[in-house]
Write an enzyme that holds these catalytic residues in place. Structure first.
Site, PDB file in Angstrom:
ATOM      1  N   LYS A 111       0.845  -1.192   0.000  1.00 44.75           N
ATOM      2  CA  LYS A 111       0.000   0.000   0.000  1.00 44.75           C
ATOM      3  C   LYS A 111       0.887   1.251   0.000  1.00 44.75           C
ATOM      4  O   LYS A 111       2.099   1.184   0.201  1.00 44.75           O
ATOM      5  CB  LYS A 111      -0.910  -0.006   1.219  1.00 44.75           C
ATOM      6  N   TYR A 126      12.080  31.547   4.936  1.00 45.79           N
ATOM      7  CA  TYR A 126      10.819  32.169   5.306  1.00 45.79           C
ATOM      8  C   TYR A 126      10.755  32.502   6.790  1.00 45.79           C
ATOM      9  O   TYR A 126      11.242  31.750   7.632  1.00 45.79           O
ATOM     10  CB  TYR A 126       9.648  31.245   4.953  1.00 45.79           C
TER      11      TYR A 126
END
Length: 368
Positions: free
Chosen positions: A38, A264
């Site tokens: 998965k 940032y």
């Protein structure tokens, strides 16, 4: 191996073979092996992993959702595929693509029987999930009578297996709880067999259960993280080989003065003259913001370079003041030596998270 010249996830199929062989060596010859692929095979490449394991004669695959199974079928995978968490809206597609559902509640069981009848199915293979303590999905022990009553009224489905999931099979301080789960599961299986006269396959063990509880291997075991190189303990990690290596390069080097800031929100301030390197991998590639501000690191020329400031969408900046390096040099985020588990521990999380987070925009490179 050539040095990376861009951000790339290398997938070592020889390491996958090693892990499969090692885990399989712990099983009896008659015990089946289910590979959990998965989440893009834990962040790698589900199609290529499935093809390779199919070549190694894997018995079963498991995915989380129907869409993941469809991708494998479209790629030509013919091995049986168990869908662990199917949604009723996708049941027709599931049948069309010969996928096998986990049925974990009365609503889901009845919905699938209805669709199977509408699709004129006879003895369509299904897997009944029981909850023995994880408390996530599954019927309760006292639902056996109800399940059997529903099965008596239909020939559309046939129970291929009964299974459950261990909650803490890697934890040495939870042995009592795990043994209680095993005992509860055995009781459920016995009750089902007695009431139906059928003897479906039984499977309970995940990777840690496979390693730590051989008495609970039953008819089949399921392995996910172990196949990808992690055994949920330092001891077992030594016996396995991580199949994935995330690498990148230095795009640019900056020299900054004291009190200059990086990134940032000016989240990092230089304490003196420093040298930083910008790497083309960011939170859109799977390096979460939690790794910023000195928690996470990369390896450049065999030295740790801490991530400074905030992780950007497409880039990270690292401190290379004490590292002899140049623009274009290879950067290792994690590999077989500098493991994803070590990096994840720096942010108080687990290897599963960083592995499965690697974006599909990152180039995959198969090593055979």
């Amino acid at each position: 191996m050539p040095k990376a010249k861009e951000t790339v996830l290398e997938i070592d199929l020889a390491a996958l073979t090693h892990n499969f062989d090692y885990l399989k060596s712990k099983l009896k010859p008659t015990t089946k092996f289910l590979a959990v692929i998965k989440a893009f095979a834990y962040g790698s490449d589900s199609v290529e992993i499935a093809k390779h394991l199919e070549h190694l004669k894997i018995d079963y695959f498991a995915v989380a959702y129907v869409k993941e199974g469809v991708v494998l079928r479209d790629a030509g995978i013919t091995t049986p595929i168990l869908v662990l968490h199917p949604q009723p809206v996708n049941f027709k597609t599931l049948i069309d693509r010969c996928l096998e559902p986990s049925l974990y509640s009365a609503k889901v069981l009845n919905a699938f029987i209805k669709v199977a009848k509408e699709q004129s199915q006879n003895n369509y293979p299904v897997h009944i999930k029981f909850n023995t303590g994880l408390n996530r999905l599954g019927f309760w022990e006292n639902d056996v009578d109800y399940i059997c009553s529903q099965l008596k009224d239909t020939t559309s489905i046939s129970v291929k297996s009964i299974f459950s999931h261990l909650a803490a099979s890697e934890a040495v301080d939870e042995i009592h709880f795990t043994k209680k789960q095993i005992k509860n599961f055995e009781g459920i299986a016995k009750a089902f067999e007695t009431k139906t006269g059928q003897k479906p396959w039984l499977h309970l063990c995940n990777t840690s259960g496979l390693i730590n509880y051989p008495e609970a291997h039953f008819d089949m075991v399921r392995s996910g993280i172990g196949l990808y190189g992690f055994g949920n303990s330092a001891k077992e990690d030594e016996n396995l080989k991580p199949i994935a290596s995330l690498k990148s390069v230095i795009s640019q080097i900056h020299k900054i003065e004291k009190d200059e800031t990086v990134g940032y929100n000016r989240a990092y301030k230089a304490s003196g003259f420093e040298k930083t390197a910008t790497i083309p991998v960011g939170h859109a590639d799977g390096i979460a913001r939690i790794y910023g501000k000195g928690k996470g690191f990369v390896i450049i020329n065999n030295k740790r370079a801490p991530i400074i400031g905030n992780v950007c969408m497409d880039m990270i900046m690292v401190n290379v003041t004490d590292i002899d390096c140049y623009e274009g040099d290879e950067v290792i985020v994690f590999d077989a030596t500098h493991k994803a588990s070590t990096l994840s521990e720096s942010a108080n999380t687990i290897s599963y998270e960083i592995l499965t987070a690697i974006s599909q925009r990152v180039k995959r490179l198969l090593l055979r």
